[in-house]
Write a protein that holds these residues in place. Structure first.
Motif, short mmCIF file in Angstrom:
data_model
loop_
_atom_site.label_atom_id
_atom_site.label_comp_id
_atom_site.label_asym_id
_atom_site.label_seq_id
_atom_site.Cartn_x
_atom_site.Cartn_y
_atom_site.Cartn_z
N ARG A 150 0.94 -0.95 -0.27
CA ARG A 150 -0.32 -0.61 -0.34
C ARG A 150 1.20 1.37 -0.21
NH1 ARG A 150 -3.12 -3.31 3.42
NH2 ARG A 150 -4.84 -3.89 2.76
N GLN A 151 1.78 1.27 1.33
CA GLN A 151 2.32 2.50 1.13
C GLN A 151 3.89 2.53 -0.23
OE1 GLN A 151 4.80 0.60 4.70
NE2 GLN A 151 3.27 2.22 5.67
N ALA A 152 4.46 1.33 -1.18
CA ALA A 152 4.89 1.39 -2.31
C ALA A 152 3.95 2.27 -3.21
CB ALA A 152 4.77 0.06 -3.24
N ALA A 153 2.57 1.92 -3.14
CA ALA A 153 2.01 2.21 -4.67
C ALA A 153 1.49 3.28 -4.70
CB ALA A 153 0.41 1.43 -4.35
N ALA A 154 1.47 4.08 -2.98
CA ALA A 154 1.94 5.47 -3.21
C ALA A 154 2.62 6.51 -3.69
CB ALA A 154 1.36 5.91 -1.69
N ASP A 155 3.68 5.58 -2.91
CA ASP A 155 5.00 6.34 -2.97
C ASP A 155 5.41 6.12 -4.67
OD1 ASP A 155 5.74 6.65 -0.48
OD2 ASP A 155 6.90 5.32 0.07
N LEU A 156 4.49 5.24 -5.06
CA LEU A 156 5.53 5.00 -6.73
C LEU A 156 4.07 5.89 -7.60
CD1 LEU A 156 6.22 1.00 -6.78
CD2 LEU A 156 7.97 3.27 -6.58
N GLY A 157 3.04 5.76 -6.96
CA GLY A 157 1.47 6.57 -8.06
C GLY A 157 0.75 5.43 -8.82
N VAL A 158 1.03 4.21 -8.31
CA VAL A 158 0.00 3.21 -8.93
C VAL A 158 -0.65 3.28 -7.91
CG1 VAL A 158 2.08 2.56 -10.30
CG2 VAL A 158 1.80 1.19 -8.47
N THR A 159 -2.12 1.72 -8.75
CA THR A 159 -2.93 1.51 -7.77
C THR A 159 -2.21 0.33 -6.41
OG1 THR A 159 -2.87 -0.29 -9.28
CG2 THR A 159 -4.22 1.38 -9.67
N GLU A 160 -2.97 -0.24 -6.11
CA GLU A 160 -2.32 -0.95 -5.08
C GLU A 160 -2.07 -2.77 -5.82
OE1 GLU A 160 -4.72 -1.34 -1.34
OE2 GLU A 160 -4.45 0.88 -1.53
N ASP A 161 -3.08 -3.01 -6.54
CA ASP A 161 -3.15 -4.45 -7.32
C ASP A 161 -1.58 -3.95 -8.66
OD1 ASP A 161 -5.28 -4.92 -7.08
OD2 ASP A 161 -6.77 -4.51 -8.10
N GLU A 162 -1.57 -2.02 -8.83
CA GLU A 162 -0.48 -2.58 -9.56
C GLU A 162 1.23 -2.89 -8.98
OE1 GLU A 162 2.34 -2.24 -13.13
OE2 GLU A 162 0.05 -2.76 -12.95
N ALA A 163 0.43 -2.57 -7.48
CA ALA A 163 2.09 -2.56 -6.59
C ALA A 163 2.18 -3.77 -6.57
CB ALA A 163 1.74 -1.79 -5.75
N ARG A 164 1.36 -4.75 -5.92
CA ARG A 164 1.25 -5.93 -5.87
C ARG A 164 1.89 -6.87 -7.22
NH1 ARG A 164 -3.81 -5.95 -2.89
NH2 ARG A 164 -4.92 -6.03 -5.19
N ARG A 165 1.60 -6.13 -7.63
CA ARG A 165 1.66 -7.41 -9.38
C ARG A 165 3.22 -7.16 -10.05
NH1 ARG A 165 3.04 -6.45 -14.72
NH2 ARG A 165 3.19 -3.98 -14.36
N ARG A 166 3.93 -5.33 -9.45
CA ARG A 166 5.02 -4.84 -9.76
C ARG A 166 6.38 -6.01 -8.71
NH1 ARG A 166 5.73 1.23 -10.75
NH2 ARG A 166 4.36 1.96 -12.88
N LEU A 167 5.82 -6.10 -7.74
CA LEU A 167 6.34 -6.37 -5.90
C LEU A 167 6.27 -8.46 -6.56
CD1 LEU A 167 5.06 -5.17 -2.95
CD2 LEU A 167 7.66 -4.88 -4.21
N ARG A 168 4.88 -8.87 -7.63
CA ARG A 168 5.27 -10.35 -6.86
C ARG A 168 6.10 -10.53 -8.72
NH1 ARG A 168 0.14 -11.15 -7.27
NH2 ARG A 168 -0.47 -9.67 -9.36
#
Length: 195
Positions: A150-168
């Motif tokens: 969630r924090q990564a999504a906010a820092d990157l300016g992307v959705t939470e789903d996108e942040a999870r996808r990138r991390l995965r």
């Protein structure tokens, strides 16, 4: 070979320039890949001087054997990384074997474990430096800065789903570092044409 499978134009041109003996091509190659080569060698060897020596050896090999690289086999970056890995592992084995012969501590099994561990670490470094910037940024936030998705999504300016996808995706790529280690001398980046 389809256009999609064609090696990058820069790789083909660089191989041709090196084959013609253009010293400027070697300088350009060095500028582009010296930090990669030195970093991988240092990761395997854990010694600055030894990494410097391997770096010199890699670029000397490229200069003396420009036809050893086949652009059809994969990117020049991967070939250089594989060559670095092979030479660094050879040096690590020689150094550690000489230490064992002089009565140093350890066994040949411990030496092989050390080589495997260094190989996996070098491959992981290569994977991280080669992955697309969005994946690398997400991993950096999650693991070095201790951000959740969630924090990564906010820092990157992307959705939470996108942040999870990138991390995965980043983690899946990193998982291949261990899987591809294979035998202790296996090359890190997956280039089949190391010679």
């Amino acid at each position: 070979m389809t256009t999609q499978d064609a090696p990058p134009r820069w790789d083909r041109k660089m191989q041709q320039r090196l084959a013609r003996g253009e010293a400027a091509a070697l300088g350009e190659l060095y500028d582009r890949f010296a930090s990669l080569v030195h970093g991988l060698a240092h990761r395997v060897l854990g010694d600055e001087r030894a990494a410097d020596a391997v770096t010199r050896e890699v670029f000397a090999h490229v200069w003396e054997n420009p036809d050893a690289y086949d652009p059809k086999q994969g990117p020049l970056r991967s070939w250089v990384a594989t060559l670095t890995h092979r030479l660094a592992v050879r040096r690590l084995r020689a150094t550690e074997t000489a230490a064992l012969a002089r009565g140093g501590l350890g066994t040949t099994e411990e030496l092989e474990r050390k080589v495997r561990s260094a190989s996996v670490a070098a491959r992981a470094d290569y994977i991280v430096t080669s992955m697309p910037a969005p994946l690398r940024a997400a991993l950096d936030l999650a693991y070095f800065q201790r951000r959740d998705y969630r924090q990564a999504a906010a820092d990157l300016g992307v959705t939470e789903d996108e942040a999870r996808r990138r991390l995965r995706l980043g983690l899946q790529l990193l998982a291949t570092a261990h899987d591809a280690g294979g035998p202790s001398g296996a090359p890190p980046p997956g280039y089949g044409g190391a010679r």
